[in-house]
Design a protein around this motif. Structure first.
Motif, PDB file in Angstrom:
ATOM      1  N   ILE A 185      -9.684   7.053   1.465  1.00  0.00           N
ATOM      2  CA  ILE A 185      -8.349   6.227   1.013  1.00  0.00           C
ATOM      3  C   ILE A 185      -8.246   4.997   1.577  1.00  0.00           C
ATOM      4  O   ILE A 185      -8.243   4.733   2.850  1.00  0.00           O
ATOM      5  CB  ILE A 185      -7.105   7.309   1.448  1.00  0.00           C
ATOM      6  CG1 ILE A 185      -7.174   8.760   1.120  1.00  0.00           C
ATOM      7  CG2 ILE A 185      -5.837   6.445   1.115  1.00  0.00           C
ATOM      8  CD1 ILE A 185      -5.791   9.587   1.428  1.00  0.00           C
ATOM      9  N   VAL A 186      -8.232   3.953   0.486  1.00  0.00           N
ATOM     10  CA  VAL A 186      -8.079   2.395   0.956  1.00  0.00           C
ATOM     11  C   VAL A 186      -6.785   2.105   0.025  1.00  0.00           C
ATOM     12  O   VAL A 186      -6.393   2.777  -0.971  1.00  0.00           O
ATOM     13  CB  VAL A 186      -9.170   1.971   0.556  1.00  0.00           C
ATOM     14  CG1 VAL A 186     -10.469   2.196   1.469  1.00  0.00           C
ATOM     15  CG2 VAL A 186      -9.646   2.023  -0.805  1.00  0.00           C
ATOM     16  N   GLY A 187      -6.353   0.879   0.372  1.00  0.00           N
ATOM     17  CA  GLY A 187      -5.285   0.515  -0.482  1.00  0.00           C
ATOM     18  C   GLY A 187      -4.269  -0.520   0.631  1.00  0.00           C
ATOM     19  O   GLY A 187      -4.364  -0.587   1.955  1.00  0.00           O
ATOM     20  N   ASP A 188      -3.135  -0.762   0.059  1.00  0.00           N
ATOM     21  CA  ASP A 188      -2.160  -1.432   0.760  1.00  0.00           C
ATOM     22  C   ASP A 188      -0.979  -0.737   1.294  1.00  0.00           C
ATOM     23  O   ASP A 188      -0.302  -1.015   2.286  1.00  0.00           O
ATOM     24  CB  ASP A 188      -1.314  -2.301  -0.224  1.00  0.00           C
ATOM     25  CG  ASP A 188      -2.153  -3.413  -0.775  1.00  0.00           C
ATOM     26  OD1 ASP A 188      -3.168  -3.859  -0.282  1.00  0.00           O
ATOM     27  OD2 ASP A 188      -2.252  -3.866  -1.764  1.00  0.00           O
ATOM     28  N   HIS A 189      -0.991   0.569   0.962  1.00  0.00           N
ATOM     29  CA  HIS A 189       0.098   1.612   1.486  1.00  0.00           C
ATOM     30  C   HIS A 189      -0.566   2.714   1.964  1.00  0.00           C
ATOM     31  O   HIS A 189      -1.390   3.632   1.461  1.00  0.00           O
ATOM     32  CB  HIS A 189       1.114   1.695   0.312  1.00  0.00           C
ATOM     33  CG  HIS A 189       1.773   0.933  -0.331  1.00  0.00           C
ATOM     34  ND1 HIS A 189       2.773   0.049   0.125  1.00  0.00           N
ATOM     35  CD2 HIS A 189       1.716   0.115  -1.675  1.00  0.00           C
ATOM     36  CE1 HIS A 189       3.364  -0.986  -0.469  1.00  0.00           C
ATOM     37  NE2 HIS A 189       2.348  -0.738  -1.701  1.00  0.00           N
TER      38      HIS A 189
END
Length: 237
Positions: A77-81
């Motif tokens: 899981i990658v991302g901003d949130h």
């Protein structure tokens, strides 16, 4: 303040000496922090089946590696949130996680194929009183059950989100719908509960296409509980 720190550092727990109050405080805080970390798998790796997982406070928010080969660690899981909840399928192929994009505790749930990292499906408006139990997998990893507050849905892997089936809707706004496994994970249980009454719906985790069943209809000022495996339910006032 400095006086309190001095007292804690110089005062022993018993008159005969031994550990100081400060040492006891540090031990208790360490124990509490460890318990908190283990309870939500935050930062502390945990092993399930053939894999070891670890959650992080920053991206990548979830990583995984074969349990005996940390050198093969890879992000899931990658991302901003950061995800508010994570549900890993029993066969470890599918990963469902919820993102709160607006801060209103209504989640965009992504269903990800961990073998390719492709997002197989996005399900909107997932919400629950207890976010970590907003979504649960069937034991054969073919179905994902999730809540939209007062509604229970079933998602079949490989199908579009708009094909998800509504299994139950709680009509009374005084009742709260929750979702959980039995301790042995053989049953998925949806409980609709108010301050004075409750009703339980359940289905076998290995037969996810069945309709949920209830042992008794609710009654005013009455609750019941029990074991779906033996059909033994107790009725209480």
């Amino acid at each position: 303040n400095s006086y309190a720190e001095h007292v804690f550092e110089t005062t022993t727990i018993s008159p005969e000496g031994g550990n100081t109050m400060k040492q006891l405080q540090d031990e208790l805080m360490n124990e509490f922090t460890t318990m908190e970390s283990l309870s939500d798998h935050s930062m502390v790796p945990w092993t399930a089946g053939q894999y070891t997982y670890q959650r992080n406070e920053t991206s990548p928010f979830l990583v995984r590696w074969p349990r005996d080969d940390v050198a093969q660690k890879r992000p899931l899981i990658v991302g901003d949130h950061a995800p508010m909840f994570i549900a890993i399928s029993p066969d470890h192929r599918w990963l469902a996680y919820g993102i709160d994009n607006t801060g209103d505790e209504v989640y965009e749930m992504k269903v990800q194929d961990t073998t390719t990292d492709a997002i197989a499906c996005v399900i909107n408006e997932v919400s629950a009183m207890e976010p970590w139990l907003a979504a649960l997998w069937s034991s054969d990893s073919t179905c994902l059950f999730y809540l939209r507050m007062s509604k229970l849905y079933r998602h079949v892997v490989g199908m579009a989100a708009d094909a998800d089936e509504l299994l139950y809707e709680e009509p009374d706004e005084c009742f709260v719908l929750t979702l959980q496994y039995t301790n042995d994970r053989k049953f998925i249980v949806a409980t609709s509960q108010s301050a004075s009454s409750a009703e339980v719906w359940y289905l076998p985790s290995d037969r996810p296409m069945e309709r949920p069943r209830r042992p008794f209809a609710r009654k005013p000022h009455g609750t019941y509980w029990g074991d779906p495996r033996t059909r033994a339910f107790s009725v209480g006032p």
